[in-house]
Design an enzyme around this catalytic site. Structure first.
Site, PDB file in Angstrom:
ATOM      1  N   VAL A  57      -7.688   7.301  -4.265  1.00  0.00           N
ATOM      2  CA  VAL A  57      -6.192   6.555  -4.866  1.00  0.00           C
ATOM      3  C   VAL A  57      -6.726   6.436  -6.717  1.00  0.00           C
ATOM      4  O   VAL A  57      -5.301   6.501  -7.509  1.00  0.00           O
ATOM      5  CB  VAL A  57      -5.909   5.079  -4.143  1.00  0.00           C
ATOM      6  CG1 VAL A  57      -6.309   4.748  -2.805  1.00  0.00           C
ATOM      7  CG2 VAL A  57      -6.737   4.011  -5.097  1.00  0.00           C
ATOM      8  N   SER A  75     -11.446  -0.939  -4.328  1.00  0.00           N
ATOM      9  CA  SER A  75     -11.931  -1.251  -6.154  1.00  0.00           C
ATOM     10  C   SER A  75     -13.745  -1.177  -5.365  1.00  0.00           C
ATOM     11  O   SER A  75     -14.124  -2.367  -4.480  1.00  0.00           O
ATOM     12  CB  SER A  75     -11.516  -2.233  -7.096  1.00  0.00           C
ATOM     13  OG  SER A  75     -12.902  -2.904  -7.933  1.00  0.00           O
ATOM     14  N   ASN A  99      -1.113   4.178 -10.160  1.00  0.00           N
ATOM     15  CA  ASN A  99      -0.065   5.511  -8.500  1.00  0.00           C
ATOM     16  C   ASN A  99       0.098   4.388  -7.860  1.00  0.00           C
ATOM     17  O   ASN A  99       0.953   4.133  -7.084  1.00  0.00           O
ATOM     18  CB  ASN A  99      -1.665   5.974  -8.231  1.00  0.00           C
ATOM     19  CG  ASN A  99      -2.202   7.019  -8.921  1.00  0.00           C
ATOM     20  OD1 ASN A  99      -1.052   7.527  -9.790  1.00  0.00           O
ATOM     21  ND2 ASN A  99      -3.475   7.239  -8.881  1.00  0.00           N
ATOM     22  N   GLY A 102       3.692   2.861  -8.532  1.00  0.00           N
ATOM     23  CA  GLY A 102       4.581   4.493  -8.760  1.00  0.00           C
ATOM     24  C   GLY A 102       4.976   3.935  -7.385  1.00  0.00           C
ATOM     25  O   GLY A 102       6.400   4.375  -6.794  1.00  0.00           O
ATOM     26  N   TYR A 145     -15.918  -3.771 -14.650  1.00  0.00           N
ATOM     27  CA  TYR A 145     -14.877  -4.615 -13.661  1.00  0.00           C
ATOM     28  C   TYR A 145     -14.188  -5.550 -14.324  1.00  0.00           C
ATOM     29  O   TYR A 145     -12.427  -5.042 -14.050  1.00  0.00           O
ATOM     30  CB  TYR A 145     -15.726  -5.191 -12.811  1.00  0.00           C
ATOM     31  CG  TYR A 145     -15.326  -5.410 -11.738  1.00  0.00           C
ATOM     32  CD1 TYR A 145     -14.369  -4.921 -10.881  1.00  0.00           C
ATOM     33  CD2 TYR A 145     -15.150  -6.945 -11.415  1.00  0.00           C
ATOM     34  CE1 TYR A 145     -13.534  -5.405  -9.840  1.00  0.00           C
ATOM     35  CE2 TYR A 145     -14.977  -7.613 -10.202  1.00  0.00           C
ATOM     36  CZ  TYR A 145     -14.146  -7.347  -9.295  1.00  0.00           C
ATOM     37  OH  TYR A 145     -13.678  -8.244  -7.893  1.00  0.00           O
ATOM     38  N   TYR A 159       5.136  -3.408 -14.538  1.00  0.00           N
ATOM     39  CA  TYR A 159       6.415  -2.786 -13.367  1.00  0.00           C
ATOM     40  C   TYR A 159       7.508  -4.226 -13.033  1.00  0.00           C
ATOM     41  O   TYR A 159       8.217  -3.513 -12.260  1.00  0.00           O
ATOM     42  CB  TYR A 159       5.250  -1.675 -12.092  1.00  0.00           C
ATOM     43  CG  TYR A 159       5.123  -0.497 -12.233  1.00  0.00           C
ATOM     44  CD1 TYR A 159       4.280  -0.497 -13.298  1.00  0.00           C
ATOM     45  CD2 TYR A 159       5.668   0.261 -11.700  1.00  0.00           C
ATOM     46  CE1 TYR A 159       4.318   1.099 -13.644  1.00  0.00           C
ATOM     47  CE2 TYR A 159       5.565   1.592 -11.931  1.00  0.00           C
ATOM     48  CZ  TYR A 159       5.204   2.140 -13.020  1.00  0.00           C
ATOM     49  OH  TYR A 159       4.502   2.989 -13.390  1.00  0.00           O
TER      50      TYR A 159
END
Ligand code: NAD
Ligand code: UDP
Length: 306
Positions: A57, A75, A99, A102, A145, A159
């Site tokens: 991803v 992750s 991503n 989005g 991390y 966002y």
């Protein structure tokens, strides 16, 4: 709902997939199996409402059809894993989160980020509430991390503010249970594997550092409640039952009926000295609190490892 979950073949992701399928949703899991496995999703891989898309991803991806929710869990999560894959960890926390956001924006879907108590670093405030900004070494080995997750939180809220995406952030504290990899390097899988093989349990440092361990079923319930809430601020989900690692090691030896001894090994660099979630926000806003006590959760986990 149609739910996309990145990292769905991992420890937490697979439990979430299972729960969401049981609740009647359609689940699309996007995973490149970096630290996850097919074994984790074996129980429901043939379910018609489940789909696996093998993909990294951190590279652009798209999904056909309607999506109501994007849960971003991809992750590496164990300190050993993110030290083995530092660049992948930085990329999935930054590019991967971009991503996934989005996708949520394009599909007008809700978005939930799996963040972590590591955003608090080696905390100077105890217990940690969501208002605390943290104490993180950006250039230490754990920085790959911690900073990736801190960036992930920032871009998630950007966002929300700029594009109006309905975003959620869960700050997950140490969670354990079935499907953790035996060799993922985290304390509970290490201790259980060692106890079962009658090998010494490797306690790092003097073992007086603390953690607070949450059973997977409790975490999943908290995540589902957050996903269905109106909250856009970060929420700690974890079990406030704090203990030293030495106490944990002794408890596992006893519950596994093992004759293992304890050996002391060097403390990893920047290992946080204490960690306990303040879960007032989750209690008040989500009516959530953990219900599984450590002994119960460890017994189930030891049973699964056996
Ligand atoms: P895990 O390693 O078992 O699962 C992670 C999953 O993500 C794996 O299936 C892996 O293959 C997948 N993945 C990694 N990079 C990817 C990429 N670039 N593209 C697609 N898939 C990718 O770890 P986990 O314990 O299940 O953790 C899941 C999430 O929860 C992580 O985001 C982690 O940071 C977060 N978290 C976990 C804990 C915990 O105690 N387990 C605590 C805090 C936060
Ligand atoms: N730890 C330990 N022995 C092990 C593995 C881990 O003493 O075999 C310690 C580690 O140093 C840390 C705590 O256990 O203080 C929790 O480590 P883990 O990797 O599970 O998660 P962390 O909270 O550090 O992300």
């Amino acid at each position: 709902m149609n739910i996309v979950i990145t990292g769905g073949a991992g420890f937490i992701g697979s439990h979430l997939c299972e729960r969401l399928l049981a609740d009647g949703h359609r689940v699309i899991c996007v995973d490149n199996l970096l630290t996850g496995s097919m074994e984790n999703i074996r129980a429901f891989i043939k379910n018609k409402k489940f789909e696996l898309k093998m993909h990294d991803v951190s590279k652009h991806f798209s999904i056909e059809g309607d999506v109501d929710c994007v849960l971003h869990f991809a992750s590496p999560a164990s300190p050993v894993d993110y030290l083995d894959f530092p660049i992948q960890t930085l990329k999935v926390g930054s590019l991967g989160t971009h991503n996934a956001l989005g996708l949520a924006k394009h599909k007008k879907a809700r978005f939930l980020l799996a963040s972590t108590s590591e955003v608090y670093g080696d905390p100077l405030v105890h217990p940690q509430n969501e208002e605390y900004w943290g104490n993180v070494n950006p250039i230490g080995p754990r920085g790959v991390y911690d900073e990736a997750k801190r960036f992930a939180e920032s871009i998630t809220l950007a966002y929300h503010r700029v594009h109006g995406v309905d975003t959620k952030i869960v700050r997950i504290f140490n969670t354990y249970g079935p499907r953790m990899r035996r060799n993922d390097g985290r304390a509970i899988p290490n201790f259980i594997s060692q106890a079962m093989r009658s090998q010494p349990l490797t306690v790092y440092g003097n073992g007086l550092q603390t953690r607070s361990f949450c059973y997977i079923d409790d975490l999943v319930e908290g995540i589902i409640r957050l996903m269905n809430s109106k909250l856009n601020v970060p929420v700690n989900i974890g079990n406030p039952n704090e203990m030293t690692l030495l106490t944990l090691a002794k408890e596992i030896i006893s519950l596994a009926g093992s004759s293992s001894k304890i050996v002391y090994e060097p403390l990893p660099v920047d290992d946080p000295k204490q960690r306990q979630p303040d879960i007032s926000r989750a209690k008040k806003e989500l009516k959530w609190q953990p219900t599984v006590i450590l002994k119960q959760g460890l017994k189930k986990t030891i049973g699964w490892f056996r």
